[in-house]
Design an enzyme around this catalytic site. Structure first.
Site, PDB file in Angstrom:
ATOM      1  N   PRO A 121      11.121   0.504   0.985  1.00  0.00           N
ATOM      2  CA  PRO A 121      10.313   0.820   2.175  1.00  0.00           C
ATOM      3  C   PRO A 121      11.112   1.426   3.337  1.00  0.00           C
ATOM      4  O   PRO A 121      10.539   1.753   4.354  1.00  0.00           O
ATOM      5  CB  PRO A 121       9.702  -0.527   2.564  1.00  0.00           C
ATOM      6  CG  PRO A 121      10.526  -1.552   1.906  1.00  0.00           C
ATOM      7  CD  PRO A 121      11.123  -0.926   0.697  1.00  0.00           C
TER       8      PRO A 121
ATOM      9  N   TYR B 284      15.382   1.496  13.262  1.00  0.00           N
ATOM     10  CA  TYR B 284      16.036   1.126  12.002  1.00  0.00           C
ATOM     11  C   TYR B 284      17.499   0.849  12.355  1.00  0.00           C
ATOM     12  O   TYR B 284      18.207   1.748  12.805  1.00  0.00           O
ATOM     13  CB  TYR B 284      15.981   2.270  11.000  1.00  0.00           C
ATOM     14  CG  TYR B 284      14.612   2.619  10.484  1.00  0.00           C
ATOM     15  CD1 TYR B 284      13.718   3.385  11.242  1.00  0.00           C
ATOM     16  CD2 TYR B 284      14.204   2.215   9.215  1.00  0.00           C
ATOM     17  CE1 TYR B 284      12.460   3.721  10.757  1.00  0.00           C
ATOM     18  CE2 TYR B 284      12.945   2.553   8.724  1.00  0.00           C
ATOM     19  CZ  TYR B 284      12.088   3.300   9.503  1.00  0.00           C
ATOM     20  OH  TYR B 284      10.849   3.629   9.017  1.00  0.00           O
TER      21      TYR B 284
ATOM     22  N   LYS C 177       7.515   5.282   2.868  1.00  0.00           N
ATOM     23  CA  LYS C 177       6.918   6.305   1.993  1.00  0.00           C
ATOM     24  C   LYS C 177       5.948   5.795   0.935  1.00  0.00           C
ATOM     25  O   LYS C 177       5.201   6.581   0.361  1.00  0.00           O
ATOM     26  CB  LYS C 177       8.052   7.050   1.278  1.00  0.00           C
ATOM     27  CG  LYS C 177       8.892   7.896   2.223  1.00  0.00           C
ATOM     28  CD  LYS C 177       8.044   8.904   2.983  1.00  0.00           C
ATOM     29  CE  LYS C 177       8.842   9.654   4.021  1.00  0.00           C
ATOM     30  NZ  LYS C 177       7.948  10.370   4.953  1.00  0.00           N
TER      31      LYS C 177
ATOM     32  N   HIS D  74       3.353   8.523  17.027  1.00  0.00           N
ATOM     33  CA  HIS D  74       4.774   8.383  17.348  1.00  0.00           C
ATOM     34  C   HIS D  74       5.491   9.725  17.161  1.00  0.00           C
ATOM     35  O   HIS D  74       5.482  10.281  16.066  1.00  0.00           O
ATOM     36  CB  HIS D  74       5.430   7.325  16.445  1.00  0.00           C
ATOM     37  CG  HIS D  74       5.193   5.919  16.905  1.00  0.00           C
ATOM     38  ND1 HIS D  74       6.001   4.867  16.530  1.00  0.00           N
ATOM     39  CD2 HIS D  74       4.238   5.389  17.712  1.00  0.00           C
ATOM     40  CE1 HIS D  74       5.561   3.756  17.094  1.00  0.00           C
ATOM     41  NE2 HIS D  74       4.471   4.052  17.816  1.00  0.00           N
TER      42      HIS D  74
ATOM     43  N   TYR E  97      10.919  12.435   7.207  1.00  0.00           N
ATOM     44  CA  TYR E  97      10.204  11.265   7.717  1.00  0.00           C
ATOM     45  C   TYR E  97       8.748  11.611   8.051  1.00  0.00           C
ATOM     46  O   TYR E  97       7.851  10.819   7.759  1.00  0.00           O
ATOM     47  CB  TYR E  97      10.911  10.717   8.961  1.00  0.00           C
ATOM     48  CG  TYR E  97      10.488   9.304   9.330  1.00  0.00           C
ATOM     49  CD1 TYR E  97       9.503   9.080  10.289  1.00  0.00           C
ATOM     50  CD2 TYR E  97      11.069   8.198   8.712  1.00  0.00           C
ATOM     51  CE1 TYR E  97       9.104   7.791  10.629  1.00  0.00           C
ATOM     52  CE2 TYR E  97      10.681   6.902   9.044  1.00  0.00           C
ATOM     53  CZ  TYR E  97       9.700   6.705   9.991  1.00  0.00           C
ATOM     54  OH  TYR E  97       9.296   5.426  10.320  1.00  0.00           O
TER      55      TYR E  97
HETATM   56  P1  FAS Z   1      -1.200  -1.356  -4.951  1.00  0.00           P
HETATM   57  O1  FAS Z   1      -0.193  -2.227  -5.637  1.00  0.00           O
HETATM   58  O2  FAS Z   1      -1.391  -1.469  -3.481  1.00  0.00           O
HETATM   59  O3  FAS Z   1      -2.642  -1.621  -5.580  1.00  0.00           O
HETATM   60  C1  FAS Z   1      -2.788  -1.804  -6.974  1.00  0.00           C
HETATM   61  C2  FAS Z   1      -4.051  -2.622  -7.183  1.00  0.00           C
HETATM   62  O4  FAS Z   1      -4.246  -2.798  -8.586  1.00  0.00           O
HETATM   63  C3  FAS Z   1      -3.936  -4.002  -6.551  1.00  0.00           C
HETATM   64  O5  FAS Z   1      -5.071  -4.269  -5.750  1.00  0.00           O
HETATM   65  C4  FAS Z   1      -3.868  -4.935  -7.765  1.00  0.00           C
HETATM   66  O6  FAS Z   1      -4.504  -6.178  -7.532  1.00  0.00           O
HETATM   67  C5  FAS Z   1      -4.632  -4.129  -8.805  1.00  0.00           C
HETATM   68  N1  FAS Z   1      -4.305  -4.508 -10.181  1.00  0.00           N
HETATM   69  C6  FAS Z   1      -3.088  -4.835 -10.688  1.00  0.00           C
HETATM   70  N2  FAS Z   1      -3.210  -5.203 -11.986  1.00  0.00           N
HETATM   71  C7  FAS Z   1      -4.542  -5.097 -12.294  1.00  0.00           C
HETATM   72  C8  FAS Z   1      -5.302  -5.335 -13.456  1.00  0.00           C
HETATM   73  N3  FAS Z   1      -4.728  -5.820 -14.572  1.00  0.00           N
HETATM   74  N4  FAS Z   1      -6.643  -5.123 -13.418  1.00  0.00           N
HETATM   75  C9  FAS Z   1      -7.238  -4.655 -12.283  1.00  0.00           C
HETATM   76  N5  FAS Z   1      -6.570  -4.419 -11.132  1.00  0.00           N
HETATM   77  C10 FAS Z   1      -5.239  -4.645 -11.157  1.00  0.00           C
HETATM   78  N6  FAS Z   1       4.975   0.912   1.589  1.00  0.00           N
HETATM   79  C11 FAS Z   1       5.314   1.436   2.787  1.00  0.00           C
HETATM   80  O7  FAS Z   1       5.165   2.637   2.974  1.00  0.00           O
HETATM   81  N7  FAS Z   1       5.851   0.626   3.776  1.00  0.00           N
HETATM   82  C12 FAS Z   1       6.000  -0.721   3.590  1.00  0.00           C
HETATM   83  O8  FAS Z   1       6.463  -1.429   4.483  1.00  0.00           O
HETATM   84  C13 FAS Z   1       5.638  -1.307   2.373  1.00  0.00           C
HETATM   85  N8  FAS Z   1       5.748  -2.661   2.166  1.00  0.00           N
HETATM   86  C14 FAS Z   1       5.399  -3.186   0.936  1.00  0.00           C
HETATM   87  C15 FAS Z   1       5.505  -4.577   0.669  1.00  0.00           C
HETATM   88  C16 FAS Z   1       5.162  -5.113  -0.585  1.00  0.00           C
HETATM   89  C17 FAS Z   1       5.284  -6.600  -0.848  1.00  0.00           C
HETATM   90  C18 FAS Z   1       4.710  -4.251  -1.610  1.00  0.00           C
HETATM   91  C19 FAS Z   1       4.354  -4.793  -2.978  1.00  0.00           C
HETATM   92  C20 FAS Z   1       4.584  -2.885  -1.363  1.00  0.00           C
HETATM   93  C21 FAS Z   1       4.924  -2.350  -0.082  1.00  0.00           C
HETATM   94  N9  FAS Z   1       4.793  -0.990   0.206  1.00  0.00           N
HETATM   95  C22 FAS Z   1       5.130  -0.442   1.385  1.00  0.00           C
HETATM   96  C23 FAS Z   1       4.300  -0.103  -0.791  1.00  0.00           C
HETATM   97  C24 FAS Z   1       2.798  -0.210  -0.784  1.00  0.00           C
HETATM   98  O9  FAS Z   1       2.320   0.071   0.494  1.00  0.00           O
HETATM   99  C25 FAS Z   1       2.296   0.694  -1.862  1.00  0.00           C
HETATM  100  O10 FAS Z   1       2.934   1.961  -1.818  1.00  0.00           O
HETATM  101  C26 FAS Z   1       0.812   0.881  -1.827  1.00  0.00           C
HETATM  102  O11 FAS Z   1       0.212  -0.374  -1.817  1.00  0.00           O
HETATM  103  C27 FAS Z   1       0.444   1.702  -3.064  1.00  0.00           C
HETATM  104  O12 FAS Z   1      -0.896   1.570  -3.262  1.00  0.00           O
HETATM  105  P2  FAS Z   1      -1.470   1.483  -4.763  1.00  0.00           P
HETATM  106  O13 FAS Z   1      -0.884   2.561  -5.572  1.00  0.00           O
HETATM  107  O14 FAS Z   1      -2.943   1.385  -4.613  1.00  0.00           O
HETATM  108  O15 FAS Z   1      -0.863   0.138  -5.373  1.00  0.00           O
HETATM  109  C1  PHB Z   2       6.071  -1.470   8.662  1.00  0.00           C
HETATM  110  O1  PHB Z   2       5.669  -1.388   9.842  1.00  0.00           O
HETATM  111  O2  PHB Z   2       5.623  -2.328   7.846  1.00  0.00           O
HETATM  112  C2  PHB Z   2       7.118  -0.508   8.166  1.00  0.00           C
HETATM  113  C3  PHB Z   2       7.442   0.572   8.956  1.00  0.00           C
HETATM  114  C4  PHB Z   2       8.417   1.466   8.516  1.00  0.00           C
HETATM  115  C5  PHB Z   2       9.045   1.237   7.305  1.00  0.00           C
HETATM  116  C6  PHB Z   2       8.709   0.141   6.515  1.00  0.00           C
HETATM  117  C7  PHB Z   2       7.741  -0.750   6.950  1.00  0.00           C
HETATM  118  O3  PHB Z   2      10.007   2.101   6.871  1.00  0.00           O
END
Ligand code: FAS
Ligand code: PHB
Length: 408
Positions: A306, A214, A310, A86, A398
């Protein structure tokens, strides 16, 4: 390559490895993979099942820096063929649309490729390399962080396990045990909880536009995103405790059309939700990203709303720094990168927190904002719509800020 060795020791199964990694999400999987490539042994322990981790629907947009890190680690094949490049995205205010031309303004672009796919690629690499991963673990505890022989204990299938390691990487997300293993009086934490959340829908319908939109409207924020030419991802701002059962698909599609404006609404293809969920929005940073032999990376150390796309990208940045520092330690015997990890990561984290906070404050309705504040938000967006300099500033954030050399 230093090895991970198993041995029975009394009641516990004992593993010895270079780096014990808590958390098998993107941060933990990528760190373990980078270490494997450099001949450094690690063990991942993950609370959830493989299927649960692979089934998570989260981020959608990868910065060029993230794509480069994944590609250099040999994980770029599917990303190259299936990722959507993109060169821009749009901001919309009450139906008026302004394209932020990332490519013309920065010479760089972003790639739409879901976190689900990144996780799938990482898992496949680990399965092929037969990396030591333990899923469905419980009772994870960290020990001896201030010693040179830290260890982790956990339970699995009714058995006790212990991992003796040189270092522990806390990649266990916002609610994992690693950050909390640092004494509270040693943790420097900063937090902002937003008074709203995002209600997201994933559906197998074609996206309404080729690029993301957005949108800020009098009815609240909306985001039109995607996963592929046949799979769309949309979000609307909602209450942080929004009851999902009050949002049948048709109500959500109608609200998306209302907030994105009539021109965009005419291009939206509604369809049944594959996934629908509410996520809270918060900004959070734990500046204590190192405590003795424990290093935090990804959501374990920071959370961004989000709105700036990032979260995943910041996690990849941390892992890039930490893997580089650990490789220098094992291969060149220097602790320079480890000593500099937190300060280098935090420079990029705070600038990214700022951008994500700014985009959130700019585009969302705040229930307690007065008429003047509403006018200021509208004026800020109209200024961006009319200013090349303002658009260039948004664009350079971005596409992703550059990495530092953590060893320089
Ligand atoms: P994660 O949270 O992905 O992974 C951590 C891992 O540790 C998980 O698998 C968990 O099960 C494990 N864990 C936790 N406790 C534990 C324990 N006691 N023992 C062993 N393992 C354990 N980012 C974006 O850029 N765009 C988005 O749209 C976006 N949407 C999101 C929506 C939601 C609901 C959430 C929660 C996050 C979102 N994020 C988004 C952010 C997300 O993408 C994170 O930045 C990304 O998953 C970070 O990765 P990790 O640091 O690996 O953390
Ligand atoms: C998504 O596609 O999940 C998405 C894209 C851009 C954002 C957040 C989420 O800023």
């Amino acid at each position: 390559m230093t090895s991970t060795t198993d041995r029975q020791d009394g009641k516990a199964n004992v593993l010895k490895t270079d780096v014990a990694i808590i958390g098998g999400g993107p941060s933990g999987l990528l760190l373990a993979w980078r270490l494997t490539l450099d001949g450094i042994s690690s063990v991942i322990i993950e609370r959830q099942s493989v299927e649960h981790v692979q089934g998570r629907i989260r981020a959608g947009v990868l910065e060029q820096g993230t794509v480069d890190v994944l590609t250099r680690a040999g994980l770029g094949q599917r990303l190259e063929t299936e990722g959507l490049r993109h060169g821009g995205f749009a901001l919309a205010l009450d139906g008026r649309v302004c394209r932020i031309a990332l490519d013309a303004l920065t010479g760089r672009h972003v790639t739409v490729y879901g976190q689900t796919e990144v996780t799938r690629d990482l898992m496949a690499a680990h399965f092929d390399a037969r990396t030591k991963m333990h899923h469905d673990v419980s009772d994870v505890e960290l020990h001896g962080l201030e010693t040179e022989t830290p260890h982790v204990t956990f339970a699995k299938d009714g058995e006790l396990w212990r991992i003796d390691a040189d270092f522990i990487a806390g990649c266990d997300g916002f609610r994992g045990p690693s950050r909390l293993a640092i004494p509270a009086d040693q943790r420097d934490e900063f937090q902002r909880d937003y008074p709203f959340g995002w209600l997201g829908i994933l559906a197998d319908v074609p996206p309404c536009r080729e690029e993301l939109i957005y949108a800020s409207s009098e009815h609240g924020f909306a985001l039109a995103s995607m996963r592929s030419p046949t799979r769309s991802r949309y979000y609307i701002q909602c209450r942080a405790d929004e009851p999902l059962e009050e949002w049948p698909d048709n109500r959500l599609w109608d609200e998306l059309k209302r907030r994105l404006g009539s021109d965009v609404a005419a291009t939206i293809t509604p369809g049944p939700a594959i996934e629908k969920s509410v996520a809270p929005l918060r900004s959070f940073v734990c500046e204590t990203m190192r405590y003795g032999r424990l290093f935090l990376a990804g959501d374990a150390a920071h959370i961004v709303p989000p709105t700036g796309a990032k979260g995943l990208n910041l996690a990849v940045g941390d892992v890039h720094y930490l893997a580089t520092a650990l490789s220098a330690y094992y291969r060149r015997g220097t602790e320079l990168g480890l000593d500099r990890y937190a300060e280098a990561a935090l420079r990029r984290i705070w600038k990214t927190e700022r951008f994500s906070w700014m985009m959130t404050a700019l585009l969302h309705d705040f229930a307690d904002e007065d008429a003047f504040a509403k006018r200021m938000r509208a004026a800020e967006l109209n200024y961006i719509f009319s200013s090349h300099a303002a658009q260039a500033s948004i664009a350079e954030n971005y596409v992703g800020l550059p990495f530092e050399d953590v060893l320089a």
